[in-house]
Design a protein around this motif. Structure first.
Motif, PDB file in Angstrom:
ATOM      1  N   THR A  38       1.608  -1.012   0.175  1.00  0.00           N
ATOM      2  CA  THR A  38       0.241  -0.229  -0.169  1.00  0.00           C
ATOM      3  C   THR A  38       0.596   0.837   0.019  1.00  0.00           C
ATOM      4  OG1 THR A  38      -1.748  -1.145   1.536  1.00  0.00           O
ATOM      5  CG2 THR A  38      -1.853   1.148   1.176  1.00  0.00           C
ATOM      6  N   THR A  39       1.775   1.348   1.017  1.00  0.00           N
ATOM      7  CA  THR A  39       2.936   2.472   0.897  1.00  0.00           C
ATOM      8  C   THR A  39       3.456   2.622  -0.560  1.00  0.00           C
ATOM      9  OG1 THR A  39       3.252   1.552   2.729  1.00  0.00           O
ATOM     10  CG2 THR A  39       4.550   3.334   1.813  1.00  0.00           C
ATOM     11  N   VAL A  40       3.855   1.867  -1.081  1.00  0.00           N
ATOM     12  CA  VAL A  40       3.939   1.703  -2.875  1.00  0.00           C
ATOM     13  C   VAL A  40       3.177   2.291  -3.745  1.00  0.00           C
ATOM     14  CG1 VAL A  40       4.800   0.720  -4.551  1.00  0.00           C
ATOM     15  CG2 VAL A  40       5.963   0.232  -2.757  1.00  0.00           C
ATOM     16  N   LEU A  41       2.461   2.160  -3.581  1.00  0.00           N
ATOM     17  CA  LEU A  41       0.233   2.737  -4.171  1.00  0.00           C
ATOM     18  C   LEU A  41       0.880   4.772  -3.412  1.00  0.00           C
ATOM     19  CD1 LEU A  41      -1.953  -0.039  -4.181  1.00  0.00           C
ATOM     20  CD2 LEU A  41      -0.629   0.883  -6.027  1.00  0.00           C
ATOM     21  N   ARG A  42       1.237   4.467  -2.697  1.00  0.00           N
ATOM     22  CA  ARG A  42       0.269   5.821  -2.120  1.00  0.00           C
ATOM     23  C   ARG A  42       1.901   6.802  -2.018  1.00  0.00           C
ATOM     24  NH1 ARG A  42      -0.948   4.463   4.038  1.00  0.00           N
ATOM     25  NH2 ARG A  42      -3.049   3.777   3.487  1.00  0.00           N
ATOM     26  N   ALA A  43       3.182   6.601  -2.585  1.00  0.00           N
ATOM     27  CA  ALA A  43       4.311   6.982  -3.320  1.00  0.00           C
ATOM     28  C   ALA A  43       3.895   6.913  -4.471  1.00  0.00           C
ATOM     29  CB  ALA A  43       5.738   5.727  -2.962  1.00  0.00           C
TER      30      ALA A  43
ATOM     31  N   PHE B 157      -6.271   7.069  -8.004  1.00  0.00           N
ATOM     32  CA  PHE B 157      -5.242   6.385  -6.834  1.00  0.00           C
ATOM     33  C   PHE B 157      -6.580   5.778  -6.013  1.00  0.00           C
ATOM     34  CE2 PHE B 157      -3.562   6.151  -2.261  1.00  0.00           C
ATOM     35  CZ  PHE B 157      -4.018   4.560  -2.322  1.00  0.00           C
ATOM     36  N   VAL B 158      -7.508   4.734  -6.421  1.00  0.00           N
ATOM     37  CA  VAL B 158      -8.000   4.220  -5.810  1.00  0.00           C
ATOM     38  C   VAL B 158      -7.783   3.372  -3.853  1.00  0.00           C
ATOM     39  CG1 VAL B 158     -10.669   2.751  -5.767  1.00  0.00           C
ATOM     40  CG2 VAL B 158      -9.144   3.336  -7.758  1.00  0.00           C
ATOM     41  N   PRO B 159      -7.951   3.981  -3.273  1.00  0.00           N
ATOM     42  CA  PRO B 159      -7.728   3.482  -1.927  1.00  0.00           C
ATOM     43  C   PRO B 159      -8.209   2.459  -1.891  1.00  0.00           C
ATOM     44  CG  PRO B 159      -8.647   5.327  -1.309  1.00  0.00           C
ATOM     45  CD  PRO B 159      -8.560   5.106  -2.862  1.00  0.00           C
ATOM     46  N   ASP B 160      -7.727   1.076  -0.553  1.00  0.00           N
ATOM     47  CA  ASP B 160      -9.013   0.445  -0.079  1.00  0.00           C
ATOM     48  C   ASP B 160      -9.858   0.343   1.116  1.00  0.00           C
ATOM     49  OD1 ASP B 160      -7.501   1.047   1.941  1.00  0.00           O
ATOM     50  OD2 ASP B 160      -6.646  -0.718   2.423  1.00  0.00           O
TER      51      ASP B 160
ATOM     52  N   ALA C 280      -1.363  17.302  -8.147  1.00  0.00           N
ATOM     53  CA  ALA C 280      -0.890  17.701  -9.932  1.00  0.00           C
ATOM     54  C   ALA C 280      -0.684  16.703  -9.774  1.00  0.00           C
ATOM     55  CB  ALA C 280       0.444  18.315  -9.927  1.00  0.00           C
ATOM     56  N   ARG C 281      -0.751  15.390  -9.354  1.00  0.00           N
ATOM     57  CA  ARG C 281      -0.711  14.052 -10.009  1.00  0.00           C
ATOM     58  C   ARG C 281      -2.040  13.406 -10.837  1.00  0.00           C
ATOM     59  NH1 ARG C 281       4.204  10.788  -6.629  1.00  0.00           N
ATOM     60  NH2 ARG C 281       4.982  12.465  -6.379  1.00  0.00           N
ATOM     61  N   ALA C 282      -3.314  13.811 -10.362  1.00  0.00           N
ATOM     62  CA  ALA C 282      -3.971  13.645 -10.510  1.00  0.00           C
ATOM     63  C   ALA C 282      -4.741  14.561 -12.107  1.00  0.00           C
ATOM     64  CB  ALA C 282      -5.115  13.884  -9.416  1.00  0.00           C
TER      65      ALA C 282
END
Length: 220
Positions: A44-49, A83-86, A75-77
């Protein structure tokens, strides 16, 4: 040139705790990459990074070969990353229709409802009253309406029926986007999806904040 997203020597701290220990991985454009690991492994931290919702304390995040380490999540969005979190992936206080409209300012909800027809009878419901699986469908439908260039998903099929989950993986595999999933185990549907020439399903295993395996789904 579309190359997808990468982490190079990425380190992330939560206070004094280092959650990622120099992680390097690449998710190519136009394919599907799966991050496997137990809770606490760092997936999950990889996704957040990659999404920019946690800062790197070392290393770099890249998109199509360009350093995006200093770019905010907003800016990335704006550039096409979703990003769809759990958890808390929908606006619980809004109706299902309003949730979808936020991702489709032109008002065309058809792509979302074609992907998840189960949402049609729920359009007048408040999102917070949906079941866990229904909320996952809504969150994914919203992301699809945005036509993302990069789609990051944390356990996307949690709570879904096996039939809907299999359809979801098939749908994600067919997107013209860089798709990265975090899962505890490799989903069975991904083992049996037909290969696309030159674009296999890629797998990274993570444990205690480090990459422990990398290869294709058939090898995992």
């Amino acid at each position: 040139m579309r190359r997808g997203v990468e982490l190079r020597g990425a380190r992330v701290h939560y206070g004094p705790l280092e959650a990622l220990h120099g992680v390097t991985l690449a998710a190519p454009a136009g394919t599907l990459t799966v991050l496997l690991g137990r809770n606490g492994s760092g997936r999950t931290t990889v996704l957040r990074a990659l999404a920019g919702t946690v800062p790197l304390s070392g290393g770099a995040a890249l998109w199509d070969g360009r350093d995006m380490t200093g770019r905010t999540a907003r800016a990335r969005a704006a550039a096409g990353l979703r990003f769809v979190p759990d958890r808390q992936a929908v606006h619980a206080g809004l109706g299902v229709t309003d949730n979808l409209r936020l991702a489709a300012p032109d008002g065309d909800l058809a792509p979302a409802l074609d992907a998840y027809p189960e949402l049609r009878p729920l359009l007048d419901r408040r999102a917070g009253t949906l079941s866990g699986g229904e909320q996952r469908m809504l969150a994914l439908a919203r992301a699809l309406l945005a036509r993302p260039r990069v789609l990051l998903l944390d356990e996307p099929t949690q709570g879904m029926s096996p039939r809907v989950a299999a359809r979801t993986y098939d749908l994600l595999r067919g997107l013209d986007a860089c798709v990265v999933l975090a899962e505890q185990r490799l989903p069975q549907p991904l083992r049996h999806l037909p290969a696309r020439p030159g674009l296999p399903v890629l797998v990274y295993g993570l444990g205690r904040g480090a990459v422990t395996f990398s290869g294709e789904a058939s090898e995992a």
